[in-house]
Design a protein around this motif. Structure first.
Motif, PDB file in Angstrom:
ATOM      1  N   UNK A   1       9.621  12.792   3.402  1.00 23.75           N
ATOM      2  CA  UNK A   1       8.322  13.464   3.432  1.00 23.75           C
ATOM      3  C   UNK A   1       7.742  13.563   2.027  1.00 23.75           C
ATOM      4  N   UNK A   2       8.603  13.837   1.052  1.00 20.67           N
ATOM      5  CA  UNK A   2       8.153  13.920  -0.345  1.00 20.67           C
ATOM      6  C   UNK A   2       7.586  12.584  -0.817  1.00 20.67           C
TER       7      UNK A   2
ATOM      8  N   UNK B   1      -8.617   9.549   5.393  1.00 18.45           N
ATOM      9  CA  UNK B   1      -7.410   9.364   6.194  1.00 18.45           C
ATOM     10  C   UNK B   1      -7.190   7.896   6.548  1.00 18.45           C
ATOM     11  N   UNK B   2      -8.262   7.184   6.867  1.00 23.26           N
ATOM     12  CA  UNK B   2      -8.137   5.819   7.389  1.00 23.26           C
ATOM     13  C   UNK B   2      -7.991   4.781   6.283  1.00 23.26           C
TER      14      UNK B   2
ATOM     15  N   UNK C   1      -3.842   8.018   4.888  1.00 24.79           N
ATOM     16  CA  UNK C   1      -4.155   9.240   4.146  1.00 24.79           C
ATOM     17  C   UNK C   1      -3.929  10.503   4.946  1.00 24.79           C
ATOM     18  N   UNK C   2      -3.172  10.408   6.024  1.00 25.92           N
ATOM     19  CA  UNK C   2      -2.926  11.552   6.902  1.00 25.92           C
ATOM     20  C   UNK C   2      -1.494  12.040   6.719  1.00 25.92           C
ATOM     21  N   UNK C   3      -1.328  13.341   6.523  1.00 27.51           N
ATOM     22  CA  UNK C   3       0.011  13.936   6.391  1.00 27.51           C
ATOM     23  C   UNK C   3       0.343  14.704   7.665  1.00 27.51           C
TER      24      UNK C   3
ATOM     25  N   UNK D   1       2.981   9.172  -2.387  1.00 26.98           N
ATOM     26  CA  UNK D   1       2.191   7.960  -2.175  1.00 26.98           C
ATOM     27  C   UNK D   1       0.742   8.319  -1.853  1.00 26.98           C
ATOM     28  N   UNK D   2       0.544   9.342  -1.009  1.00 27.34           N
ATOM     29  CA  UNK D   2      -0.806   9.783  -0.677  1.00 27.34           C
ATOM     30  C   UNK D   2      -1.522  10.339  -1.904  1.00 27.34           C
ATOM     31  N   UNK D   3      -0.772  11.008  -2.768  1.00 28.96           N
ATOM     32  CA  UNK D   3      -1.351  11.620  -3.967  1.00 28.96           C
ATOM     33  C   UNK D   3      -1.962  10.566  -4.885  1.00 28.96           C
TER      34      UNK D   3
END
Length: 856
Positions: free
Chosen positions: A384-385, A321-322, A763-765, A390-392
């Protein structure tokens, strides 16, 4: 008047067309036949080609972002009047030559989020017009040279590519006003220099021209893991080149920092304490581009979910996440206490479980993305998508676990060789090597020399002006300007060699030459066994702060029950700990010279990082206060009451909040902010500090908080279970229509605070949902993207897809219900008095009665 206005509106429609989010695959013929069209918005469609666009010869603005282009639409070259072109967020791999040479008026060009690795040479033909260029999130490995010929370029964005070097020519002109290049593995200039802005980059290149650049190979290395895992032992053994056991009583308190060399690499070791109390301060120092060594006690480790979560999973989750792009080297310790087969089995189990964790994260993200793409109205969830996509693309790199016996010199050398092999891998650590002007190293060496001199105390705190003057006195630094010196200080701060928080008002003039002292300040009040520290304050310290043993007992009682300390208690506690560590001389500086005058550095630091909150007590009006006169300065009188400070980390779960709230009602407005993979450790505590600083009337406990604004309460509850982590927000349903505006404004304000804080965990949704209001129905309504206005829907009725019940939209989403329909306006009634009674002409509800008129 009506006719000219109608004509104007009709003309506007001819000049401007918006067809965004229409799922178009081809351009409508009606659009292509409109030769007068000047602006065409085709954002968020399904276009792969725009055949016929060349007919729109007067087009000035063309938006084609978020479509499905793979090939650059070459017909664009016919749009000679084009001033603004947006092709971002497609899959374009190349742009052919001959397009931009025919667009002499182009001012604004967005090509970000594609697959480009080069720009056509003829982009230089726009040198007289192009002012804005965005090529972020592409695949550029070398700098596109045509950009250097864009003499009027004012804004240039090139983040998240693969650039190693920027040309000095880009910064030689004066037209460039905004430049961003974060997310590139830059060596020259380093990312830490670019973060200082255009002027700092210019100063860097000016200095580089005066001498050959020097390669600086530096690696920040973070040692993380549970308490007593062996982090300090490994850290000291690596530093000393031999096994060095650290006794239990000497374990890390807070964070310890050390530096050592392996070949020509300099390693900055940050050894983090494992107790959860200290984790609240870790987020300040856990930064990207670092090697993370996760230390695991293999003797304590058992192949079950519980110990994996405690010793490994907790750290992997929080790193994901960080710092989701970081490189993690798991190191198993205490192998001398295990059988060889046991070490192999535990190593395999740890690596398999970590792999499964990362696979689950990837699967969850894919699931969230599919849900948004498959929704009936995907256009409402684009922000949101994009965040999920981006996180993916970000994931931890987990290296093979290295098992070591900390008492074995050969194992320590084996670990050292493994670390060196990995940091030399440019794919893993592209930013390890930085090119610096000689003056950067000279200033760094001078600061180290000053920090070690007898005139500087061990704590290393120094006034900024004094430090600049001391550096200017050095013969080889005498000619440096103040601006350049401050640039270099900022660089040294960003790489962690010194600490200078110029953004904190009460600390802007202080430089910490020893970052370890900053951690010492943190652990004065954020530490393991703080209650025992309170109880052990000496009588002499109490007397010095004009306190008694009974006061100390009250402090302990209040802290245990409410996690609060008065300023007198804090001063006594800090003085007690500083004296025990031989640092009495800094007490007045970090706490302020007088108890009620000046905040001191400690509280400025703790409040900046949201570790504590000053609790303000409202008092009676002061009859001696000066009269307020409009237009003249008004000096408020300082409160005479003693300050209290809340430390949310130490809160207990109490019933007080629930009692004040009065219990949940089925009619409450009710929303949830869901966190994936989970609510980060310390998030709710930092959220409490943030939100309670906005709403001064509040009640707080370990996992609940009640805020009051204008007499209206909002309850926030934390639920942090695996695969079911959320913050629940509730407020009473307004009794009148007009009350919905305030209720939703209040809830949305709290949601925005949650979302803003969540940005510190890339890395947090976080997504917001409203549960169906039918009792027992599990359905939830996902909130669309918030546009900043607070309104999230235009519909008046929402129907649950699970239970089929219909609800007013204002019960589920931020919205004010429409007023009840009023009867149509009636013409005025006219009243006449006759001898027969009162008669009305026109609509009226007045009853006609007979009336006797007196003959007088």
């Amino acid at each position: 008047m009506a006719q000219p206005r109608a004509c104007q509106e009709q003309e506007d429609k001819l000049h401007e067309v918006n067809l965004s989010t229409q799922r178009l695959r081809v351009l409508p013929p009606a659009v292509l036949s409109n030769s007068m069209l000047e602006s065409l918005d085709l954002d968020r469609n399904k276009l792969r080609t725009i055949t016929g666009i060349s007919k729109l010869c007067n087009l000035k603005k063309l938006i084609l972002s978020k479509n499905e282009f793979v090939d650059f639409p070459s017909e664009i070259q016919s749009l000679v009047c084009l001033e603004r072109l947006e092709l971002n967020q497609n899959q374009i791999r190349a742009i052919p030559e001959g397009v931009f040479s025919r667009l002499p008026r182009l001012k604004h060009l967005r090509l970000n989020n594609n697959r480009l690795c080069a720009l056509p040479r003829d982009l230089a033909a726009c040198q007289g017009s192009l002012q804005y260029l965005n090529i972020s999130n592409n695949l550029f490995r070398t700098f596109p040279q045509p950009v250097l010929q864009l003499a009027h370029l004012q804004e240039f964005y090139v983040q998240n590519n693969a650039l190693r070097q920027l040309p000095k020519e880009l910064f030689q002109g004066q037209s460039l006003k905004m430049f961003k290049a974060s997310g590139n593995p830059l060596r020259e200039p380093p990312s830490e220099v670019c973060a200082g802005g255009i002027q700092q980059i210019r100063n860097y290149f000016n200095q580089l021209q005066r001498g050959l650049g020097q390669e600086d190979k530096r690696v920040k290395t973070l040692f993380l893991g549970a308490s007593l895992a062996g982090k300090s032992t490994i850290c000291r053994s690596l530093k000393q080149g031999q096994s060095k056991l650290v006794p239990k009583e000497e374990r890390t308190v807070g964070i310890e920092i050390s530096e050592f060399q392996i070949e020509d690499f300099t390693f900055l070791f940050w050894d983090f304490a494992g107790q959860l109390e200290y984790y609240m301060t870790h987020h300040v120092f856990i930064t990207p581009q670092a090697l993370v060594i996760l230390v695991i006690n293999l003797h304590m480790y058992q192949t079950n979910n519980k110990t994996f979560k405690e010793l490994v999973g907790f750290w992997i989750n929080n790193l994901s996440m960080r710092v989701p792009n970081s490189v993690v080297l798991p190191v198993g310790t205490h192998v001398d206490c295990c059988q060889e087969q046991e070490v192999a089995e535990k190593t395999h189990d740890i690596m398999a479980r970590i792999t499964a964790m990362l696979a689950e994260r990837k699967s969850n993200l894919a699931h969230f993305i599919d849900n948004l793409e498959g929704s009936e109205e995907p256009k409402f969830y684009v922000d949101q998508w994009e965040k999920l996509k981006e996180m993916e693309s970000c994931t931890l790199t987990i290296l093979n676990l290295v098992a070591v016996n900390c008492t074995d010199h050969c194992d320590i050398k084996k670990l050292e060789a493994t670390i060196l092999k990995h940091v030399k891998n440019e794919e893993l650590f592209p930013e390890v090597v930085r090119v610096l002007p000689p003056v950067y190293r000279q200033v760094e060496a001078a600061i180290v020399d000053i920090a070690r001199s007898e005139e500087v105390a061990d704590h290393g705190m120094m006034d900024l002006q004094y430090l600049v003057s001391k550096l200017s006195q050095r013969e080889h630094l005498a000619g440096l300007g103040r601006e350049l010196l401050q640039d270099i200080l900022r660089y040294l701060h960003r790489i962690g060699l010194i600490v200078w928080y110029e953004e904190i008002k009460h600390l802007e003039s202080t430089v910490f030459l020893q970052p370890t002292f900053l951690i010492t300040m943190f652990k004065l009040l954020v530490r393991h066994r703080l209650v025992q520290q309170l109880e052990s304050i000496s009588v002499d310290t109490l007397i010095g702060e004009r306190a008694t043993i009974r006061d100390r007992a009250n402090w302990v009682c209040t802290f245990k029950s409410k996690a609060m300390l008065c300023q007198q208690a804090v001063r006594a506690l800090v003085k007690h700990q500083l004296c025990s560590e031989g640092m009495w001389d800094v007490f007045e500086e970090i706490m302020g010279h007088r108890p009620r005058r000046g905040r001191g550095k400690l509280f400025s630091l703790l409040e900046h990082f949201e570790l504590c909150l000053e609790v303000k007590h409202s008092e009676a009006l002061n009859p001696q206060a000066r009269e307020f006169v409009p237009g003249k300065p008004w000096e408020i009188t300082r409160s005479q009451g003693e300050s209290w400070y809340l430390f949310p980390t130490y809160l207990n779960q109490t019933e007080e909040v629930s009692e004040v709230w009065g219990g949940d009602h089925p009619e409450d407005l009710h929303i949830r902010a869901y966190f994936s993979p989970e609510i980060p450790e310390g998030f709710f505590q930092r959220f409490l500090v943030k939100v309670c600083s906005f709403y001064c009337t509040h009640w707080v406990a370990k996992a609940t908080c009640l805020l009051v604004c204008n007499g209206k309460p909002v309850l926030i509850k934390e639920n942090n279970q695996r695969a079911y982590s959320y913050l629940e927000l509730r407020c009473r349903k307004p009794s009148e229509r007009t009350g919905f505006q305030f209720a939703w404004d209040f809830l949305v304000a709290v949601v925005l605070i949650i979302q803003k804080l969540a940005e510190e965990w890339p890395g947090l949704h976080v997504c917001v949902k409203s549960p169906c209001r039918t009792s027992g129905c599990p359905a939830e309504l996902l909130w669309p993207d918030m546009d900043g206005t607070g309104a999230t829907t235009k519909e008046d009725i929402k129907t649950c897809g699970t239970c089929g019940h219909r609800f007013g939209a204002e019960l589920l989403l931020p919205k004010v219900p429409k007023p009840l329909e009023e009867p149509p306006a009636q013409p005025s009634a006219h009243y006449y008095v006759t001898s027969y009674g009162t008669t009305t002409f026109g609509p009226s509800s007045i009853q006609v009665t007979r009336q006797n008129i007196s003959s007088e």
